[in-house]
Motif scaffolding. Sequence first.
Motif, PDB file in Angstrom:
ATOM      1  N   ALA A   5      -1.188   7.315  -7.844  1.00 45.51           N
ATOM      2  CA  ALA A   5      -0.874   8.384  -7.119  1.00 45.51           C
ATOM      3  C   ALA A   5      -0.087   7.407  -5.948  1.00 45.51           C
ATOM      4  N   LEU A   6       0.183   6.782  -5.148  1.00 51.89           N
ATOM      5  CA  LEU A   6       0.454   6.481  -4.105  1.00 51.89           C
ATOM      6  C   LEU A   6       2.007   5.657  -4.505  1.00 51.89           C
ATOM      7  N   GLU A   7       2.280   5.536  -5.598  1.00 56.51           N
ATOM      8  CA  GLU A   7       3.823   5.180  -6.403  1.00 56.51           C
ATOM      9  C   GLU A   7       4.459   6.934  -6.053  1.00 56.51           C
ATOM     10  N   ASP A   8       3.841   7.853  -7.094  1.00 55.95           N
ATOM     11  CA  ASP A   8       3.474   9.131  -7.171  1.00 55.95           C
ATOM     12  C   ASP A   8       4.320   9.954  -5.963  1.00 55.95           C
ATOM     13  N   ALA A   9       3.499   9.617  -4.816  1.00 56.71           N
ATOM     14  CA  ALA A   9       3.821  10.215  -3.891  1.00 56.71           C
ATOM     15  C   ALA A   9       5.046   9.396  -2.895  1.00 56.71           C
ATOM     16  N   TRP A  10       5.164   8.802  -3.169  1.00 60.05           N
ATOM     17  CA  TRP A  10       6.534   7.608  -2.803  1.00 60.05           C
ATOM     18  C   TRP A  10       7.475   8.175  -3.474  1.00 60.05           C
ATOM     19  N   ASN A  11       7.561   8.138  -4.982  1.00 63.98           N
ATOM     20  CA  ASN A  11       8.766   8.520  -5.407  1.00 63.98           C
ATOM     21  C   ASN A  11       9.378   9.590  -5.394  1.00 63.98           C
ATOM     22  N   ARG A  12       8.212  10.603  -4.893  1.00 67.16           N
ATOM     23  CA  ARG A  12       9.206  11.960  -5.193  1.00 67.16           C
ATOM     24  C   ARG A  12       9.016  12.323  -3.575  1.00 67.16           C
ATOM     25  N   GLY A  13       8.973  11.826  -2.030  1.00 67.62           N
ATOM     26  CA  GLY A  13       9.388  11.477  -1.132  1.00 67.62           C
ATOM     27  C   GLY A  13       8.181  12.403  -0.308  1.00 67.62           C
ATOM     28  N   ASP A  14       6.985  12.072  -0.994  1.00 71.86           N
ATOM     29  CA  ASP A  14       5.867  13.069  -0.070  1.00 71.86           C
ATOM     30  C   ASP A  14       5.479  12.424   1.013  1.00 71.86           C
ATOM     31  N   VAL A  15       5.237  12.264   1.879  1.00 73.03           N
ATOM     32  CA  VAL A  15       5.098  11.477   3.350  1.00 73.03           C
ATOM     33  C   VAL A  15       3.775  11.584   3.192  1.00 73.03           C
ATOM     34  N   ALA A  16       3.704  13.585   3.446  1.00 75.84           N
ATOM     35  CA  ALA A  16       1.529  13.519   3.630  1.00 75.84           C
ATOM     36  C   ALA A  16       0.890  13.226   2.650  1.00 75.84           C
ATOM     37  N   GLY A  17       1.112  13.401   1.717  1.00 77.81           N
ATOM     38  CA  GLY A  17       0.880  12.745  -0.232  1.00 77.81           C
ATOM     39  C   GLY A  17       0.499  11.517   0.222  1.00 77.81           C
ATOM     40  N   PHE A  18       1.773  10.223   0.562  1.00 73.99           N
ATOM     41  CA  PHE A  18       1.209   9.177   0.551  1.00 73.99           C
ATOM     42  C   PHE A  18       0.128   8.237   1.524  1.00 73.99           C
ATOM     43  N   ALA A  19       0.402   9.680   2.971  1.00 71.87           N
ATOM     44  CA  ALA A  19      -0.282   9.021   3.564  1.00 71.87           C
ATOM     45  C   ALA A  19      -2.241   9.893   2.947  1.00 71.87           C
ATOM     46  N   SER A  20      -1.897  10.587   2.045  1.00 72.19           N
ATOM     47  CA  SER A  20      -3.402  11.208   2.286  1.00 72.19           C
ATOM     48  C   SER A  20      -4.445   9.913   1.600  1.00 72.19           C
ATOM     49  N   LEU A  21      -3.073   9.053   1.364  1.00 72.53           N
ATOM     50  CA  LEU A  21      -4.710   8.266   0.168  1.00 72.53           C
ATOM     51  C   LEU A  21      -5.311   7.156   1.023  1.00 72.53           C
ATOM     52  N   PHE A  22      -4.724   6.656   2.428  1.00 74.52           N
ATOM     53  CA  PHE A  22      -5.736   6.082   3.124  1.00 74.52           C
ATOM     54  C   PHE A  22      -6.513   6.382   3.800  1.00 74.52           C
ATOM     55  N   THR A  23      -7.572   6.164   4.814  1.00 76.99           N
ATOM     56  CA  THR A  23      -8.543   7.106   5.564  1.00 76.99           C
ATOM     57  C   THR A  23      -7.964   7.110   6.508  1.00 76.99           C
ATOM     58  N   ASP A  24      -8.504   7.499   7.487  1.00 76.48           N
ATOM     59  CA  ASP A  24      -8.429   8.321   8.599  1.00 76.48           C
ATOM     60  C   ASP A  24      -8.215   7.122   9.401  1.00 76.48           C
ATOM     61  N   ASP A  25      -8.703   6.227   9.380  1.00 72.72           N
ATOM     62  CA  ASP A  25      -9.088   4.803  10.264  1.00 72.72           C
ATOM     63  C   ASP A  25      -8.135   3.870   9.663  1.00 72.72           C
ATOM     64  N   ALA A  26      -7.289   3.687   9.244  1.00 68.06           N
ATOM     65  CA  ALA A  26      -6.315   3.195   7.745  1.00 68.06           C
ATOM     66  C   ALA A  26      -6.037   1.971   8.983  1.00 68.06           C
ATOM     67  N   ASP A  27      -5.890   0.620   8.554  1.00 68.84           N
ATOM     68  CA  ASP A  27      -5.355  -0.134   9.453  1.00 68.84           C
ATOM     69  C   ASP A  27      -4.299  -0.702   7.999  1.00 68.84           C
ATOM     70  N   PHE A  28      -2.687  -0.460   8.671  1.00 72.04           N
ATOM     71  CA  PHE A  28      -2.006  -0.182   7.763  1.00 72.04           C
ATOM     72  C   PHE A  28      -0.567  -1.507   8.507  1.00 72.04           C
ATOM     73  N   ILE A  29      -0.175  -2.473   7.930  1.00 73.82           N
ATOM     74  CA  ILE A  29       0.178  -3.945   8.387  1.00 73.82           C
ATOM     75  C   ILE A  29       1.794  -3.629   7.133  1.00 73.82           C
ATOM     76  N   ALA A  30       2.843  -3.635   8.317  1.00 74.23           N
ATOM     77  CA  ALA A  30       3.811  -3.255   7.605  1.00 74.23           C
ATOM     78  C   ALA A  30       5.033  -4.899   6.618  1.00 74.23           C
ATOM     79  N   TRP A  31       5.801  -4.791   5.959  1.00 71.91           N
ATOM     80  CA  TRP A  31       6.658  -5.340   5.961  1.00 71.91           C
ATOM     81  C   TRP A  31       7.280  -6.783   6.671  1.00 71.91           C
ATOM     82  N   ASN A  32       8.088  -5.750   7.545  1.00 68.98           N
ATOM     83  CA  ASN A  32       8.050  -5.988   9.090  1.00 68.98           C
ATOM     84  C   ASN A  32       7.017  -6.682  10.288  1.00 68.98           C
ATOM     85  N   GLY A  33       5.921  -6.395   9.663  1.00 67.57           N
ATOM     86  CA  GLY A  33       4.619  -7.168  10.321  1.00 67.57           C
ATOM     87  C   GLY A  33       4.789  -5.640  11.261  1.00 67.57           C
ATOM     88  N   GLN A  34       5.233  -4.612  11.740  1.00 68.54           N
ATOM     89  CA  GLN A  34       4.657  -2.945  12.319  1.00 68.54           C
ATOM     90  C   GLN A  34       3.197  -2.710  11.868  1.00 68.54           C
TER      91      GLN A  34
END
Length: 143
Positions: A17-46
């Motif tokens: 589902a994460l792959e599918d949302a990303w590949n459709r360019g669905d940013v809201a759908g991608f984010a919806s697969l995380f909890t409201d309080d999720a912690d996210f660390i990107a490849w560049n440290g952000q």
Amino acid sequence: MFDESAERQAILDLGRALEDAWNRGDVAGFASLFTDDADFIAWNGQYGQGRQAIEDGHRPLFDGPLAGSRIALVGGDSEPAHFESLRFIRPDVAIMVTSGAVTLAEQKATDPDHESIQTFVLIKDGDRWRATGFHNTRRQLQS
């Protein structure tokens, strides 16, 4: 009763589902697969905290340099599904380590410098798995 095989499949479905949302360019759908309080660390440290921060941080990427890109987290379309590691801490908490790669819209194959290893902390919320922690690290190119 805990059915590990069924839960592994449900987590695989979350990865797809994460792959599918990303590949459709669905940013809201991608984010919806995380909890409201999720912690996210990107490849560049952000670092971003919360579903809304994940969505807000990815929107300019999906609308800009990553528009039309494709991601493979758990095997991609042409590969069998797999995890580097998947272990259950409790029946409702799991840690998944998987390889990931982003292929830009104009590319046929992923650049080696876009390959990552990713760690997800997953929780089962009712009957649905969601990511509550994510850390993405670029793989080091071997010389």
